[in-house]
Design a protein around this motif. Structure first.
Motif, mmCIF file in Angstrom:
data_model
loop_
_atom_site.group_PDB
_atom_site.id
_atom_site.type_symbol
_atom_site.label_atom_id
_atom_site.label_comp_id
_atom_site.label_asym_id
_atom_site.label_seq_id
_atom_site.Cartn_x
_atom_site.Cartn_y
_atom_site.Cartn_z
ATOM 1 N N SER A 1 28.558 32.210 54.061
ATOM 2 C CA SER A 1 28.783 30.914 53.796
ATOM 3 C C SER A 1 29.446 30.188 54.920
ATOM 4 N N LEU A 2 30.442 30.874 55.399
ATOM 5 C CA LEU A 2 31.282 30.365 56.625
ATOM 6 C C LEU A 2 30.326 30.323 57.720
ATOM 7 N N LEU A 3 29.541 31.248 58.066
ATOM 8 C CA LEU A 3 28.779 31.022 59.368
ATOM 9 C C LEU A 3 27.376 29.916 59.143
ATOM 10 N N GLU A 4 27.038 29.958 57.761
ATOM 11 C CA GLU A 4 26.130 28.902 57.667
ATOM 12 C C GLU A 4 26.566 27.667 57.836
ATOM 13 N N HIS A 5 27.933 27.335 57.473
ATOM 14 C CA HIS A 5 28.436 25.920 57.612
ATOM 15 C C HIS A 5 29.059 25.571 58.883
ATOM 16 N N SER A 6 29.086 26.667 59.760
ATOM 17 C CA SER A 6 29.702 26.500 60.802
ATOM 18 C C SER A 6 29.331 25.457 61.862
ATOM 19 N N LYS B 1 31.268 39.574 51.914
ATOM 20 C CA LYS B 1 30.067 39.238 52.583
ATOM 21 C C LYS B 1 29.652 37.792 52.247
ATOM 22 N N THR B 2 29.540 37.335 50.933
ATOM 23 C CA THR B 2 29.095 36.092 50.699
ATOM 24 C C THR B 2 29.903 35.085 51.350
ATOM 25 N N LYS C 1 33.525 47.606 45.642
ATOM 26 C CA LYS C 1 32.267 47.201 45.949
ATOM 27 C C LYS C 1 32.198 45.705 45.725
ATOM 28 N N GLU C 2 32.761 45.239 44.589
ATOM 29 C CA GLU C 2 32.492 43.810 44.084
ATOM 30 C C GLU C 2 33.493 42.864 45.071
ATOM 31 N N LEU C 3 34.504 43.482 45.884
ATOM 32 C CA LEU C 3 35.228 42.872 46.914
ATOM 33 C C LEU C 3 34.681 42.664 48.164
ATOM 34 N N ILE C 4 33.858 43.607 48.488
ATOM 35 C CA ILE C 4 33.188 43.798 49.679
ATOM 36 C C ILE C 4 32.109 42.879 49.484
ATOM 37 N N ALA C 5 31.229 42.777 48.344
ATOM 38 C CA ALA C 5 30.233 41.819 48.207
ATOM 39 C C ALA C 5 30.619 40.324 48.334
#
Length: 95
Positions: free
Chosen positions: A13-18, A8-9, A1-5
């Motif tokens: 972030s990648l999409l926001e800064h694209s 996603k983070t 679950k932690e790795l999935i979260a």
């Protein structure tokens, strides 16, 4: 679950800064394994999309993407949801 979260983070972030266009293409009733041709040789999982149909959708969108960005050819698949592929949830964000 932690790795999935965490993943996603990172994705958010990648999409926001694209600084380029990006696409989100989700195919209903598929699993991670559908993105290889391994499922074409195995048994069909009840409730999942037929593996041949999933494979055809993946090929169509992949070809459209590479044709657009490598060959400079426009594709309707990269403009909006397509009635040819009702299983697909499509989102494009233009930067």
């Amino acid at each position: 679950k932690e790795l999935i979260a965490l993943t996603k983070t990172w994705d958010e972030s990648l999409l926001e800064h694209s600084t380029n266009d990006w696409y989100s293409v989700t195919i209903a009733k598929t699993q991670h394994g559908n993105f290889s041709d391994f499922v074409l040789a195995g048994a069909h999982v009840p409730g999942d999309l037929d593996p041949r149909r999933a494979h055809a959708i993946i090929v169509a969108y992949t070809e459209a993407f590479f044709d657009h960005y490598l060959r400079g050819k426009d594709s309707d698949l990269l403009k909006a949801p397509s009635p040819m592929y009702p299983e697909v949830t499509f989102e494009k964000k233009k930067k």
